[in-house]
Design an enzyme around this catalytic site. Structure first.
Site, PDB file in Angstrom:
ATOM      1  N   TYR A 185      -7.877  -4.144  -1.244  1.00  0.00           N
ATOM      2  CA  TYR A 185      -8.325  -3.095  -2.153  1.00  0.00           C
ATOM      3  C   TYR A 185      -9.848  -3.171  -2.280  1.00  0.00           C
ATOM      4  O   TYR A 185     -10.378  -4.113  -2.861  1.00  0.00           O
ATOM      5  CB  TYR A 185      -7.691  -3.232  -3.531  1.00  0.00           C
ATOM      6  CG  TYR A 185      -6.182  -3.160  -3.550  1.00  0.00           C
ATOM      7  CD1 TYR A 185      -5.465  -2.604  -2.497  1.00  0.00           C
ATOM      8  CD2 TYR A 185      -5.464  -3.645  -4.636  1.00  0.00           C
ATOM      9  CE1 TYR A 185      -4.075  -2.546  -2.529  1.00  0.00           C
ATOM     10  CE2 TYR A 185      -4.078  -3.582  -4.681  1.00  0.00           C
ATOM     11  CZ  TYR A 185      -3.393  -3.036  -3.615  1.00  0.00           C
ATOM     12  OH  TYR A 185      -2.018  -2.981  -3.658  1.00  0.00           O
TER      13      TYR A 185
ATOM     14  N   HIS B 157       1.329  -8.945   2.207  1.00  0.00           N
ATOM     15  CA  HIS B 157       1.214  -7.512   1.921  1.00  0.00           C
ATOM     16  C   HIS B 157       1.987  -6.668   2.931  1.00  0.00           C
ATOM     17  O   HIS B 157       2.670  -5.718   2.565  1.00  0.00           O
ATOM     18  CB  HIS B 157      -0.269  -7.127   1.935  1.00  0.00           C
ATOM     19  CG  HIS B 157      -0.587  -5.919   1.141  1.00  0.00           C
ATOM     20  ND1 HIS B 157      -1.857  -5.620   0.715  1.00  0.00           N
ATOM     21  CD2 HIS B 157       0.183  -4.909   0.678  1.00  0.00           C
ATOM     22  CE1 HIS B 157      -1.855  -4.494   0.026  1.00  0.00           C
ATOM     23  NE2 HIS B 157      -0.633  -4.034  -0.003  1.00  0.00           N
TER      24      HIS B 157
ATOM     25  N   SER C 246       4.097   2.350  -7.402  1.00  0.00           N
ATOM     26  CA  SER C 246       4.185   3.816  -7.484  1.00  0.00           C
ATOM     27  C   SER C 246       5.439   4.267  -8.230  1.00  0.00           C
ATOM     28  O   SER C 246       6.156   5.160  -7.769  1.00  0.00           O
ATOM     29  CB  SER C 246       4.161   4.440  -6.079  1.00  0.00           C
ATOM     30  OG  SER C 246       2.935   4.199  -5.442  1.00  0.00           O
ATOM     31  N   PRO C 247       5.736   3.685  -9.394  1.00  0.00           N
ATOM     32  CA  PRO C 247       6.948   4.083 -10.128  1.00  0.00           C
ATOM     33  C   PRO C 247       6.883   5.497 -10.677  1.00  0.00           C
ATOM     34  O   PRO C 247       7.912   6.049 -11.067  1.00  0.00           O
ATOM     35  CB  PRO C 247       7.015   3.053 -11.268  1.00  0.00           C
ATOM     36  CG  PRO C 247       5.597   2.652 -11.494  1.00  0.00           C
ATOM     37  CD  PRO C 247       4.969   2.653 -10.124  1.00  0.00           C
TER      38      PRO C 247
ATOM     39  N   GLY D 263       5.848   8.002  -8.785  1.00  0.00           N
ATOM     40  CA  GLY D 263       5.818   8.888  -7.631  1.00  0.00           C
ATOM     41  C   GLY D 263       4.425   9.319  -7.241  1.00  0.00           C
ATOM     42  O   GLY D 263       4.191  10.507  -7.001  1.00  0.00           O
TER      43      GLY D 263
ATOM     44  N   GLY E 285       1.961   9.646  -9.033  1.00  0.00           N
ATOM     45  CA  GLY E 285       1.450  10.560 -10.053  1.00  0.00           C
ATOM     46  C   GLY E 285       2.215  11.865 -10.158  1.00  0.00           C
ATOM     47  O   GLY E 285       1.922  12.682 -11.036  1.00  0.00           O
TER      48      GLY E 285
ATOM     49  N   PHE F 268       5.081  12.499 -11.311  1.00  0.00           N
ATOM     50  CA  PHE F 268       5.722  12.639 -12.612  1.00  0.00           C
ATOM     51  C   PHE F 268       4.723  12.503 -13.766  1.00  0.00           C
ATOM     52  O   PHE F 268       5.111  12.466 -14.927  1.00  0.00           O
ATOM     53  CB  PHE F 268       6.840  11.613 -12.758  1.00  0.00           C
ATOM     54  CG  PHE F 268       7.912  11.757 -11.707  1.00  0.00           C
ATOM     55  CD1 PHE F 268       8.806  12.814 -11.751  1.00  0.00           C
ATOM     56  CD2 PHE F 268       8.009  10.858 -10.663  1.00  0.00           C
ATOM     57  CE1 PHE F 268       9.775  12.975 -10.776  1.00  0.00           C
ATOM     58  CE2 PHE F 268       8.971  11.002  -9.686  1.00  0.00           C
ATOM     59  CZ  PHE F 268       9.857  12.065  -9.735  1.00  0.00           C
TER      60      PHE F 268
END
Length: 348
Positions: free
Chosen positions: A65, A133, A212-213, A215, A217, A219
């Site tokens: 990152y 990773h 990414s729970p 989605g 962004g 949702f």
């Protein structure tokens, strides 16, 4: 709903080796930019400190990152927080991001050099949870795990994790040294792992850390669905393009269900993940304090088995339009050999 300051975030055991974390983690990736512009360093540090004050103790980063700048940022925040109350997760394995591919490495020498470098950037003596990773299929997973096992023996790493690994890799790695957690994409519109990966992890006592729970962004609100953020890599994502986005007309249904539960669509999506089991610790990220408060408030949303089934049925597992892998036009795409293409993703 009441403010986030009224919530006490529960603690849970992640895996069977003794790691205890807050049931809601924080993904730090976005603080140095991927889907959005990076925030100023002092803002990023303040967000991490604010998350800790609210009860989040599990922070996720990676050496790729930035690269490297995210770990440096997290390290600066750690200097202002009690180290013994923080669980830091970072990752190695993505050696270089090129135009149309990603170089993945898992040699023992590379594992050790990455660990030493991450320790220095984070300014810590040990890493609580160290993930591979992405899997280097040119190196036997047993060799990679052997060096990780050595790092555990030396006290430089407390617990070992994998990210986006196949079922076979998980089994083989776990036979060398217990895997504490698997980080993998899981949300209302990315659920393929429910068929094989989740049952396997639970059978082996491996915790699950969904990234990414929300989605990516999707949702998070109509602003994302109707107009993508400026200069965002999401514009290259298959699910946010043209006909696919039109076919994925599920936001309105989730918005309606959220209204019935007295919460926002984002809170409903996050609550759905949080209700999947005590071995599930999602790591949503944000660059905004108000969104962080909103994510924490998702812990107030109580869902019954019937509620969970109703929410799941709004988005049938195999009917989401568009793959979750980015196209070949952006620097973060790659062919991911360890798992099927549908399990490919930009660094997360």
């Amino acid at each position: 709903m009441a403010g986030a300051d009224t919530i006490e975030i529960p603690r849970v055991k992640l895996g069977k080796q003794g790691l205890e974390v807050s049931t809601l983690g924080f993904g730090c990736m976005g603080l140095t930019g991927i889907y959005n512009e990076p925030v100023p360093e002092e803002v990023g540090v303040s967000i991490i400190k604010y998350a800790f004050e609210k009860g989040i103790t599990f922070f996720d980063t990676s050496d790729i990152y930035g690269p490297h700048t995210n770990e440096v940022l997290v390290g600066k925040a750690l200097k202002e927080l009690p180290r013994d109350k923080i669980q830091v997760a970072t990752k190695f394995g993505i050696a270089k991001i090129e135009l149309n591919d990603v170089v993945v490495k898992g040699t023992p020498e590379y594992v050790r050099s990455c660990c030493e470098a991450s320790l220095q950037r984070l300014g810590v003596e040990y890493i609580d949870l160290y993930y591979q990773h992405r899997i280097d299929t040119s190196v036997p997973i047993e060799d990679t795990m052997g060096e990780l096992k050595n790092l555990v023996k030396e006290g430089k790493v407390k617990y070992i994790g994998l990210s986006e690994a196949s079922a076979d890799t998980i089994r083989r790695a776990h036979a060398v040294h217990p895997i504490t957690a698997l980080q993998i994409e899981w949300s209302l519109w990315t659920r393929e792992i429910e068929e094989e990966i989740i049952p396997l992890c639970r059978g082996l006592g491996i915790g699950i850390v969904p990234y990414s729970p929300l989605g990516l962004g999707f949702f998070g609100g109509r602003a994302v669905v109707e107009s993508l953020p400026a200069n965002s890599y999401l514009e290259y994502h298959p699910r946010f393009q043209g006909e696919n986005l039109e076919r994925n007309n599920i936001y309105a249904a989730i918005e309606k269900l959220a209204g019935m539960h007295g919460c926002t669509p984002a809170q409903l999506a996050l609550a759905w993940i949080l209700h999947q089991g005590d071995d599930v610790v999602p790591i949503p990220g944000t660059t905004k304090f108000k969104n962080l408060d909103s994510n924490i408030d998702s812990l107030k949303v109580k869902l019954s088995k019937d509620d969970l089934r109703e929410i799941s049925e709004v988005i049938p597992m195999n009917e989401v339009a568009g793959d979750r892998v980015f196209g070949a036009l952006i620097p973060y795409s790659w062919k991911f050999a360890d798992t099927p293409a549908k399990h490919s993703q930009i660094p997360t």
